[in-house]
Scaffold this motif. Structure first.
Motif: not given
Length: 93
Positions: A40-65
């Motif tokens: 939660r202390q990370l900058p928003e873009p970094q936090r979102q990438v971790l949340e989307w990838h690790y907590l929601q299970g999205h692959p990088f290509d889906a995150l990019a889109a």
């Protein structure tokens, strides 16, 4: 590599699996809470990438889109976020 899968017999001297150790689950919960607090202390873009990838299970290509960024940029944000988390964990001991 096969430890904890049930495919091998670890023998009688092996430690009990984490599910059988009452404090192991508590320790895992505490570590997860600590990691989430640091995220939660990370900058928003970094936090979102971790949340989307690790907590929601999205692959990088889906995150990019989803974010309108390149897969390479998502990878950079991911790496920066992990590096920041490692530094903060080391600082906290």
């Amino acid at each position: 590599m096969l430890e904890g899968t049930g495919l091998i017999d670890p023998g009688p001297d092996a430690p009990a699996p984490a599910a059988q150790m009452p404090y192991a689950r508590l320790e895992m919960r505490q570590q997860r809470e600590r990691l989430l607090a640091l995220m939660r202390q990370l900058p928003e873009p970094q936090r979102q990438v971790l949340e989307w990838h690790y907590l929601q299970g999205h692959p990088f290509d889906a995150l990019a889109a989803r974010a309108g960024l390149s897969k390479g940029r998502i990878s950079q944000l991911h790496r920066a976020a992990l590096d920041a988390l490692r530094r903060r964990l080391e600082e906290d001991g």
